[in-house]
Design an enzyme around this catalytic site. Structure first.
Site, short mmCIF file in Angstrom:
data_model
loop_
_atom_site.label_atom_id
_atom_site.label_comp_id
_atom_site.label_asym_id
_atom_site.label_seq_id
_atom_site.Cartn_x
_atom_site.Cartn_y
_atom_site.Cartn_z
N THR A 394 0.67 -1.02 0.00
CA THR A 394 0.00 0.00 0.00
C THR A 394 0.80 1.21 0.00
O THR A 394 0.91 1.72 0.88
CB THR A 394 -0.82 -0.12 1.11
OG1 THR A 394 -1.47 -1.24 1.20
CG2 THR A 394 -1.59 0.98 1.19
N ASN A 414 0.97 -4.76 3.60
CA ASN A 414 -0.22 -4.62 4.42
C ASN A 414 0.01 -3.49 5.42
O ASN A 414 -0.21 -2.35 5.07
CB ASN A 414 -0.62 -5.92 5.12
CG ASN A 414 -2.03 -5.81 5.70
OD1 ASN A 414 -2.84 -5.02 5.19
ND2 ASN A 414 -2.34 -6.54 6.75
N SER A 465 -8.30 -8.44 -1.21
CA SER A 465 -7.67 -7.11 -1.12
C SER A 465 -8.67 -6.02 -1.47
O SER A 465 -9.71 -6.27 -2.07
CB SER A 465 -6.51 -7.05 -2.12
OG SER A 465 -5.96 -5.77 -2.16
N GLY A 486 -4.49 2.68 1.83
CA GLY A 486 -5.50 3.08 2.82
C GLY A 486 -6.39 1.95 3.30
O GLY A 486 -7.46 2.20 3.86
O1 DON Z 1 -4.82 -5.50 0.26
C1 DON Z 1 -5.37 -4.72 1.03
O2 DON Z 1 -6.49 -4.31 0.84
C2 DON Z 1 -4.61 -4.23 2.24
N1 DON Z 1 -3.63 -5.20 2.61
C3 DON Z 1 -4.02 -2.89 1.93
C4 DON Z 1 -3.30 -2.29 3.11
C5 DON Z 1 -3.13 -0.84 3.02
O3 DON Z 1 -3.57 -0.20 2.11
C6 DON Z 1 -2.40 -0.21 4.12
N2 DON Z 1 -2.08 1.15 3.77
N3 DON Z 1 -2.46 2.14 4.18
#
Ligand code: DON
Length: 585
Positions: A394, A414, A465, A486
Site C-alpha cells: 500500500t 499490508n 484485497s 488506505g
Molecule cells: O490489500 C489490502 O487491501 C490491504 N492489505 C491494503 C493495506 C493498506 O492499504 C495499508 N495502507 N495504508
C-alpha cells in the site's frame, strides 16, 4: 510607499500583462497545443509532455521519469519505480509483499491486470489464527511470522518487465541498486515513520540492525542510509530474474527466517509462486469507461458497482460535497461493502459473481431501496441474496509514457513495515498480508472489514484485497490513471478522485485535495475528513448518519490525467515527500 503616478503605471502594466496572458492562453488553446489550465483553481498538477511518473516518494518518481527519458516504456518505468520504492519507502514499497498492476498497451489497445498478490503457504489452514478458545488472535495474524504470505512482488515486477518492457531488467533495476548500495539522505517523514513502528521493528534483530543507527536511534533526517544486504538481494534478482529471489540464496534466507520465528513459508512455496494475468473488471459511467482490478481484489467490482448506483442521480445538481451528494455516496458505499463481506475472495477458490455485482440493473435495484431523506442503518442492509454464480474467472504509483502506455500499480506489505520481521541477511521486510483473510466469519480484520467463507484461509489461496489501481477511458483513449493505499479506504478514496475529476470537472490536483468521506457498512460510521463544513455534518447527522471526524486522512492517491497530449500529475499531499515527475520529452 507607492505614489499615484507609479500606481497608474503599475495598473497599466498589470492590465497589459493580464491581456497578454489571455492572448497567450487563447492562441495556445485554439492551436490545440496545450490544454486550458484554469489558473484560478486553488491546486495545480505538474505538467509535462514527455511522460509522467507519480509516486509517494520523490526519488523513486525521478527514477521512473529518467527511465522514460532513456527510452524505457511505462512498464520499464513502473518496474524501476517499484524497485526504487522498495529502497526509499521501506514502510510500503517492497520486495517482501505483493500487489496488483494494471497495464494498458496503447499499440494493442489492451488492458491487462497483473495479480501478484501474496498466497497462503501450503501449511496454512482455516483456523490458523484462532486461539485455544476458538477466538481470532490478532497478535498472530498481524505480528507473527505466520502473518506472512508468500511474497509476490518480485515475480510480478519481473514478469511484467520481461514480457511488456523494452529495456533489459538490469538497466531497469540499476537505479534501485545504486540507491541501496550508495545510500540516500533520510527525510523527516521516513525517520518519523520508522519511529512509529519502533516497537515492532526493534523486536527483531535484523530489523533493529537495518532501521536503526548503531546508537539505537531510528535513522534521522539528514543521515545517509546504506542498505548493503538489500543491494545484494536486488543484484541477485537483476542477474537471475525471479529465480534470484524464489530460489537460491534469497530463498534460503527467507526459509531460515521462517524457521527462526515459527513461520510457514517453505522452499516449495517460494518455488511454486505464480503471477496470474487476469481480465480487468470494466464498467461505464456517463460515457467514460472504467477499467480496474478484478478479484482477488475487491476494488474494481465495488468502484463499478458504486458508480452504477450514483449514475442514476443528478449529482451536479446536488453540488460537490453537499449533504445531498455525500448522502448518496454513503448509501452507495454501505451497500457495496455489505456485498464485499459475503461474495469477495480469491476467484481461483470460490467463484465471485463479478457480472452480477457490476450489472446496471442490480445497481438500479439497490438505488431504488435508498431513501433520499434519511440514512439506512447498516443493520437493515444485507449482502444481496441469490446472485447468479459465475465461472471463475500500500503504496500506489501511476506511470504514463509518451506513446500512450499506462501503468497503475498498487503494492503493499499490508501494515506499514508489514509484520516488522526483516529477512536476516537479505535486507527486506516481510508482509503481514495473511490478516486480510477472514480469520473467522464475523470477526473484522485490521481495517474493520468483515468476511465470510469466500475469504477463509486455505493453502495457496490469495487473501482478499481492496487495492484499486484504476484507469478511466473516453472513447477508447485513457484519460485518468489513479489508485492509492488506505486499507478499506482505498476503494472509496479512488471513487471520489474519479468523481471529482470526471463528474465535477476538477483538475486532478483539486480532485485529489478535496476532502473525502468513507463508509464501509460496518462499523456504521461515516469518517469525514477536515474541510467538510459543520453545517453539512449537522444535516448528515439529522438524516441519521453517524458522521464522525476521521482520525486520519482518507487514502493517498497518486494520479495522472492526460488531456490534449498534456500529462497532469499529482501526488496526494496527505503524505509528504511524494512527487509527480515529468520525463524530458
Ligand atoms: O490489500 C489490502 O487491501 C490491504 N492489505 C491494503 C493495506 C493498506 O492499504 C495499508 N495502507 N495504508
Amino acid at each position: 510607499m507607492l505614489n499615484r503616478a507609479t500606481d497608474r503605471k503599475l495598473s497599466f502594466a498589470v492590465l497589459a500583462g493580464v491581456a497578454a496572458l489571455f492572448l497567450v492562453q487563447f492562441f495556445a488553446a485554439s492551436a490545440d497545443e496545450v490544454p486550458f489550465i484554469q489558473y484560478t483553481d486553488r491546486f495545480h498538477p505538474t505538467l509535462g509532455q514527455g511522460g509522467m511518473v507519480v509516486s509517494q516518494e520523490a526519488m523513486a518518481s525521478r527514477v521512473g521519469a529518467d527511465i522514460l527519458a532513456k527510452g524505457g516504456n511505462a512498464v520499464d518505468a513502473a518496474v524501476a519505480t517499484g524497485f526504487a520504492l522498495a529502497v526509499t519507502l521501506p514502510q510500503a514499497g517492497n520486495i517482501g509483499g505483493g500487489g496488483f498492476m494494471l497495464v494498458y498497451l496503447a499499440e494493442h489497445k489492451k488492458n491487462i491486470a497483473i495479480d501478484y498478490r501474496e498466497i497462503a503457504p501450503q501449511q496454512a489452514h482455516r483456523d490458523l489464527f484462532l486461539n485455544e478458545q476458538g477466538e481470532a488472535d490478532p497478535e498472530k495474524s498481524r505480528y507473527s511470522a505466520l502473518s506472512s504470505g508468500v511474497p509476490g512482488t518480485v515475480a510480478g515486477l519481473v514478469h511484467t518487465q520481461q514480457k511488456y518492457g523494452n529495456l533489459p531488467l538490469k538497466a531497469v533495476m540499476a537505479p534501485a541498486i545504486e540507491l541501496a548500495e550508495q545510500g540516500f539522505t533520510v527525510s523527516y517523514p521516513l525517520s518519523w515513520s520508522i519511529v512509529q513502528a519502533e516497537k515492532r521493528l526493534n523486536a527483531h534483530p535484523a530489523s533493529k540492525e537495518y532501521f536503526f543507527r548503531p546508537d539505537g536511534k531510528a535513522w534521522q533526517q539528514g543521515d545517509r542510509w546504506r542498505q548493503k544486504d538489500l543491494a545484494n538481494t536486488l543484484k541477485r534478482i537483476a542477474s537471475k530474474g525471479a529465480d534470484g529471489f524464489y530460489k537460491g540464496k534469497t530463498a534460503d534466507l527467507i526459509v531460515a527466517e521462517m524457521e527462526r520465528n515459527g513461520g510457514l513459508i517453505s522452499h516449495a512455496d517460494l518455488a511454486g509462486y505464480a503471477v496470474v494475468e487476469r481480465t480487468p473488471v470494466t464498467g461505464t459511467y456517463r460515457g467514460f469507461e472504467i477499467v480496474s482490478m478484478p478479484p482477488p481484489s475487491s476494488g474494481g467490482i465495488h468502484i463499478v458497482q458504486m458508480l452504477n448506483i450514483l449514475e442514476g442521480w443528478d449529482l451536479q445538481a446536488q453540488g460537490h460535497n453537499s449533504a445531498g451528494y455525500l448522502h448518496r455516496l454513503i448509501e452507495s458505499m454501505r451497500r457495496a461493502y455489505a456485498d464485499r463481506s459475503k461474495y469477495l475472495g480469491d476467484p481461483d477458490f470460490n467463484p465471485v459473481p463479478v457480472a452480477a455485482l457490476t450489472d446496471k440493473s442490480y445497481a438500479n435495484r439497490l438505488r431504488a431501496g435508498i431513501s433520499l431523506e434519511k440514512a439506512t442503518p447498516s443493520a437493515e442492509v444485507l449482502p444481496a441474496k441469490n446472485l447468479a454464480p459465475e465461472s471463475p474467472q500500500t503504496t500506489h504509483y501511476s506511470v504514463w509514457d509518451k506513446d500512450g502506455n499506462v501503468v497503475s500499480n498498487t503494492y503493499t506489505l499490508n501494515f506499514s513495515y508489514g509484520n516488522g520481521i526483516s529477512v536476516t541477511g537479505a535486507g527486506f521486510l516481510l508482509n503481514n498480508e495473511m490478516d486480510d483473510f477472514s480469520a473467522k466469519p464475523g470477526v473484522p480484520n485490521a481495517f474493520g472489514l468483515l468476511g465470510d467463507e469466500a475469504n477463509a484461509i486455505e493453502p495457496r489461496k490469495r487473501p482478499l484485497s481492496s487495492m484499486t489501481p484504476t484507469l478511466v477511458f473516453k472513447d477508447g483513449v485513457p484519460v485518468l490513471a489513479t489508485g492509492g493505499p488506505g486499507g478499506s479506504r482505498i476503494i472509496t478514496s479512488v471513487l471520489q478522485v474519479i468523481l471529482n475529476n470526471i463528474e465535477f470537472g476538477m483538475n486532478i490536483a483539486e480532485a485529489t485535495a478535496a476532502p473525502r468521506i468513507h463508509h464501509q457498512w460496518y462499523p456504521d460510521t461515516v469518517d469525514v475528513e477536515k474541510g467538510i463544513s459543520p453545517d453539512t455534518m449537522k444535516i448528515l447527522r439529522d438524516m441519521g448518519h453517524n458522521a464522525t471526524p476521521s482520525p486520519w486522512a482518507i487514502g493517498r492517491t497518486q494520479s495522472i490525467t492526460r488531456e490534449q497530449g498534456m500529462f497532469q500529475g499529482i501526488t496526494d499531499y496527505r503524505w509528504p515527500g511524494g512527487s509527480a515527475e515529468a520525463a524530458q520529452p
